[in-house]
Design an enzyme around this catalytic site. Sequence first.
Site, short mmCIF file in Angstrom:
data_model
loop_
_atom_site.label_atom_id
_atom_site.label_comp_id
_atom_site.label_asym_id
_atom_site.label_seq_id
_atom_site.Cartn_x
_atom_site.Cartn_y
_atom_site.Cartn_z
N ASP A 64 0.85 -1.18 0.00
CA ASP A 64 0.00 0.00 0.00
C ASP A 64 0.89 1.23 0.00
OD1 ASP A 64 -1.75 2.09 0.50
OD2 ASP A 64 -2.92 0.98 1.97
N VAL A 65 0.78 2.05 -1.04
CA VAL A 65 1.64 3.23 -1.17
C VAL A 65 1.42 4.22 -0.04
CG1 VAL A 65 2.09 5.23 -2.67
CG2 VAL A 65 1.89 2.95 -3.66
N TYR A 156 -8.46 16.28 -4.04
CA TYR A 156 -7.70 15.68 -5.14
C TYR A 156 -6.93 16.76 -5.91
CZ TYR A 156 -6.88 13.16 -9.54
OH TYR A 156 -6.31 12.59 -10.66
#
Length: 257
Positions: A64-65, A156
């Site tokens: 998982d980054v 985002y």
Amino acid sequence: MTARLQNKVAFITGGSSGIGEATAHRFAEEGATVVICGRRAEPLEAVVAAIRDKGGNAECVVADVSDEQAFVAAIEAAAQRHGRLDILVNNAMAYSWGAITATETDTWHGNFATTVDGTFWGTRTAMRIMQQQGGGAIVNLASICGLFGTAWMAGYSAAKAAVINFSRAAASEGAAAKIRCNVVIPGVVATPATAGMLADDKARANTEKMIPLRRVGEPVELANAILFLASDEASYVTGACLTVDGGRSSDLYTVLD
């Protein structure tokens, strides 16, 4: 195949689908040993199998980054296995959708954990490795949402804007060690992440009207841009932001047919 990446080792995050998957295929076609990273083993393994079926050299790691320890360990282990790390592509991202007034703090932070923190951890780890081997190339993925304000996607948009300027700083710091860092900025691309906005013919047509080339991009078109920046053909390119969006970001007033 023209062997533009022959004997190079590349690590690609978010490699199980979309732009990451297409990039893995293009890199392998050009002779690279490709390590793809993601959270789920099954889709990663499917990509690796497809690359190997075509004669390419690929492997996958589950990490998982947004988990610093796991992500850093995955990059370091890949470099140790293969003796080097020539290319890092920070493609993994996360996003949320909703009005600013309705966005909880945890949701806001979630936009940054993978997109910004992960890009930082990956870039830092790669730079440390590349400094010891005499150079390398890092390509970070942003978005046109990071260039312009986008309603309902404030987190985002802010995260992708951060990636752009972070990458410029990394390019400045890495240059003396022959480490190049560049950014590819996609527009609307047909990937699982955009499936909702392209769910039917009407929705897709409305989206395409806003794009001067009048069509949505394909993942391989982004992969080709990433390939160029990662290759020695871009040996004098660092700190650059390459927009691949069908002209969307250059068009102030869209002329509708």
